[in-house]
Enzyme design. Structure first.
Site, PDB file in Angstrom:
ATOM      1  N   ASP A  92       0.850  -1.192   0.000  1.00  0.00           N
ATOM      2  CA  ASP A  92       0.000   0.000   0.000  1.00  0.00           C
ATOM      3  C   ASP A  92       0.891   1.249   0.000  1.00  0.00           C
ATOM      4  O   ASP A  92       1.712   1.422   0.900  1.00  0.00           O
ATOM      5  CB  ASP A  92      -0.887  -0.006   1.246  1.00  0.00           C
ATOM      6  CG  ASP A  92      -2.007   1.021   1.176  1.00  0.00           C
ATOM      7  OD1 ASP A  92      -1.768   2.118   0.624  1.00  0.00           O
ATOM      8  OD2 ASP A  92      -3.106   0.733   1.681  1.00  0.00           O
ATOM      9  N   THR A 108       1.221  -8.618 -13.779  1.00  0.00           N
ATOM     10  CA  THR A 108      -0.207  -8.687 -13.504  1.00  0.00           C
ATOM     11  C   THR A 108      -0.992  -7.913 -14.566  1.00  0.00           C
ATOM     12  O   THR A 108      -0.442  -7.054 -15.266  1.00  0.00           O
ATOM     13  CB  THR A 108      -0.534  -8.099 -12.122  1.00  0.00           C
ATOM     14  OG1 THR A 108      -0.263  -6.687 -12.141  1.00  0.00           O
ATOM     15  CG2 THR A 108       0.308  -8.755 -11.035  1.00  0.00           C
TER      16      THR A 108
END
Length: 226
Positions: A134, A205
């Site tokens: 994060d 990804t």
């Protein structure tokens, strides 16, 4: 993932469950006895936990676990220990383990700092992955970031000499911070001249590929323990 040192003080982080689907809850119920490791404040024997001698790689904050499962499936010579507090992600990765019949993955659903302090012996890991933690991009929240000097000092002790520490982020200012923290640790040495090319074992990804198409950067930082 948030900074576990920060969240250690606010216990709700460890207790946070998120919204679990029925299938995710079922995967946790069925997966924990098979591939889960319960948190206990005592040293963990990783060889016993995996049932074999093999390189041991730790991933901190695996999110929904898709990349983690892909890495484990493609690198069966290694064992992977994932730590995550977000229950839906834990449930999803247990589902992937079952669907892909992965024998080289074990999961701990707990705070990473407490696991490091109380379960992982020094020099027990061959590598550590921290992928897209994060970013806490607002400046006033930067102190919540996972990768800061005190945390890395703890973590480096768990890596064998010659082992690696690999972080990746798509926030440039966080990449700069990570590079600074790693570079300032006397036990670490950069494996590249600055940022590293993406290692073949880290899958691209869908989110990352889309960002690259839009011109967004991704930074890999790979250091070795001296």
């Amino acid at each position: 993932m948030e900074n576990p040192a920060f969240n250690r003080a606010i216990r709700s982080f460890v207790l946070r469950q998120g919204h679990l689907t029925a299938s995710q809850q079922r995967a946790i119920d069925e997966g924990m006895p098979r591939w889960g490791i319960e948190y206990q404040p005592q040293a963990l024997d990783l060889t016993q936990a995996f049932g074999r001698e093999a390189p041991k790689i730790l991933e901190i904050g695996f999110g929904m676990g898709t990349a983690t499962a892909e890495i484990a499936a493609a690198n069966t010579q290694n064992d992977y220990l994932g730590i995550e507090v977000h229950s839906p992600g834990v449930g999803n990765l247990f589902k992937l383990i079952a669907e892909q019949n992965l024998s080289n993955l074990r999961l701990i659903r707990h705070d990473a700092v407490e696991v490091m302090d109380n379960m992982l012996p020094d020099a027990c890991l061959d590598g550590v992955h921290i992928f897209f933690p994060d970013p806490w991009h607002k400046k006033r929240h930067n102190k919540r970031r996972l990768i800061q000097a005190p945390f890395i000092e703890k973590l480096v002790k768990k890596i064998k000499p010659g082992g690696y520490l690999h972080a990746a982020t798509d926030w440039e200012d966080y990449a700069i911070q990570i590079m600074e923290v790693f570079s300032n640790n006397a036990e670490l040495q950069n494996s590249a001249d600055g940022y590293a090319p993406r290692p073949a074992y880290r899958p691209l990804t869908k989110f990352e590929a889309r960002g690259i198409r839009l011109g967004h950067g991704v930074w890999d930082i790979v250091f070795l323990r001296k």
